[in-house]
Design a protein around this motif. Structure first.
Motif, mmCIF file in Angstrom:
data_model
loop_
_atom_site.group_PDB
_atom_site.id
_atom_site.type_symbol
_atom_site.label_atom_id
_atom_site.label_comp_id
_atom_site.label_asym_id
_atom_site.label_seq_id
_atom_site.Cartn_x
_atom_site.Cartn_y
_atom_site.Cartn_z
ATOM 1 N N ASP A 236 31.630 67.292 22.792
ATOM 2 C CA ASP A 236 30.821 66.173 23.283
ATOM 3 C C ASP A 236 29.596 66.793 23.810
ATOM 4 O O ASP A 236 29.564 67.285 24.705
ATOM 5 N N PHE A 237 28.359 66.523 23.179
ATOM 6 C CA PHE A 237 27.172 67.372 23.585
ATOM 7 C C PHE A 237 25.857 66.581 23.192
ATOM 8 O O PHE A 237 25.962 65.802 22.210
ATOM 9 N N ASN A 238 24.836 66.659 23.979
ATOM 10 C CA ASN A 238 23.657 65.909 23.715
ATOM 11 C C ASN A 238 23.007 66.607 22.374
ATOM 12 O O ASN A 238 22.553 67.790 22.535
ATOM 13 N N LEU A 239 22.759 65.826 21.438
ATOM 14 C CA LEU A 239 22.408 66.448 20.211
ATOM 15 C C LEU A 239 20.833 66.727 20.339
ATOM 16 O O LEU A 239 20.463 67.665 19.591
ATOM 17 N N ASN A 240 20.060 66.292 21.326
ATOM 18 C CA ASN A 240 18.672 66.598 21.556
ATOM 19 C C ASN A 240 18.516 67.910 22.337
ATOM 20 O O ASN A 240 17.378 68.480 22.578
ATOM 21 N N LEU A 241 19.609 68.451 22.764
ATOM 22 C CA LEU A 241 19.806 69.630 23.520
ATOM 23 C C LEU A 241 19.267 69.585 24.976
ATOM 24 O O LEU A 241 18.866 70.563 25.590
ATOM 25 N N ASN A 242 18.963 68.073 25.287
ATOM 26 C CA ASN A 242 18.647 67.990 26.497
ATOM 27 C C ASN A 242 19.713 67.672 27.542
ATOM 28 O O ASN A 242 20.366 66.836 27.391
ATOM 29 N N THR A 243 20.390 68.706 28.320
ATOM 30 C CA THR A 243 21.401 68.454 29.028
ATOM 31 C C THR A 243 21.294 67.323 30.296
ATOM 32 O O THR A 243 22.440 66.890 30.656
ATOM 33 N N ALA A 244 20.023 67.113 30.532
ATOM 34 C CA ALA A 244 19.987 65.915 31.411
ATOM 35 C C ALA A 244 19.937 64.550 31.008
ATOM 36 O O ALA A 244 20.398 63.421 31.580
ATOM 37 N N ASN A 245 19.731 64.332 29.535
ATOM 38 C CA ASN A 245 19.539 62.934 29.067
ATOM 39 C C ASN A 245 19.606 63.092 27.546
ATOM 40 O O ASN A 245 18.838 63.720 26.677
#
Length: 276
Positions: A236-245
């Motif tokens: 599970d990870f943010n695909l936009n590589l923005n760890t905050a949003n």
């Protein structure tokens, strides 16, 4: 012939049926093993069974009371309160040769009044047309409104579109033309096609057009992301590589995050697929 489905005014109906004084169907010293079928006519005149089967028989009784059941009014009568409904009684036989007992003709409007002592007759038979075969009763009736997707939309429901993309090895190496992730400048991948086709339909119902998008099943090799070092398989990870949003703007934003991650070789596909 296709019947036009009427979803307007659809209700979830709960009913309980009973009969009294059914004829002895298993010999002079026997009783009956009754069950009922609930049928209605379609617009093309064809009769269809909408509820009941022989497995719901009650053994050895002339005065059965069946368990209550639920059915949508659209299924029952296509939401036509005056549409003809036929409720037929049969005697179950273990050899499959079930015997017809009798029927009542009714409609949803009448069923709502919980009618009693409706006479069971053998419909379509000219012989002994006035003979009756017991009485039919509606012991319980209740209805609650149900709502369609269109009803919610007309009520100004705002939906939240979210996307998650599978980067497990079962999709195939993106360099392989058979992979679900393989794309070229002229031909999108299967995932891109799904994002565009499904996303453009669902996005209409999300007013702010900002969509969180995640990836799962990707394997990172000490990659620095937002001040963090990502290693190993991430489920599970943010695909936009923005760890905050994880949110992106529009369906184009979902597709751009997906394509960018693959083009830049930020991770490899993991395998085998892990279901948790």
């Amino acid at each position: 012939t296709v019947e036009q489905v009427n979803t307007s005014g659809n209700e979830l109906v709960t009913m309980q049926f009973a009969c009294t004084g059914l004829p002895k169907m298993d010999g002079i010293f026997g009783k009956a093993d009754p069950y009922f079928l609930l049928q209605r006519a379609r617009e093309d005149g064809k009769w269809i069974t909408v509820w009941g089967n022989r497995e719901n028989h009650i053994k050895k009784t002339l005065n059965p009371t069946w368990p209550s059941f639920k059915i949508e009014s659209q299924t029952l009568c296509n939401n036509d309160e005056w549409g003809k409904i036929v409720i037929s009684m049969y005697d179950w036989d273990d050899d499959g040769g079930d015997d017809y007992i009798g029927s009542v003709e009714t409609n949803l409007n009448e069923l709502k009044s919980k009618p009693k002592k409706m006479l069971l007759k053998r419909l379509g038979s000219n012989k002994k047309k006035n003979k009756t075969y017991g009485e039919f009763n509606v012991d319980f009736y209740d209805e609650v409104n149900t709502f369609s997707f269109l009803d919610f939309m007309q009520g100004r429901l705002d939906m939240g579109l979210m996307a998650a993309i599978d980067f497990t090895g079962s999709n195939g190496d993106p360099r392989d033309y058979q992979s679900l992730h393989h794309f070229t400048p002229k031909k999108p991948s299967f995932y891109q096609t799904a994002i565009r086709q499904i996303g453009n339909i669902l996005s209409v119902y999300d007013t702010d057009k900002r969509y969180p998008v995640w990836g799962f099943g990707a394997n990172f090799n000490n990659v620095l992301i937002g001040g963090e070092t990502w290693s190993g398989t991430k489920h599970d990870f943010n695909l936009n590589l923005n760890t905050a949003n994880p949110e992106v703007q529009g369906i184009v934003g979902i597709e751009n995050s997906y394509v960018s991650a693959l083009k830049n070789n930020i991770f490899a596909l993991s395998g085998p697929t892990l279901f948790q």
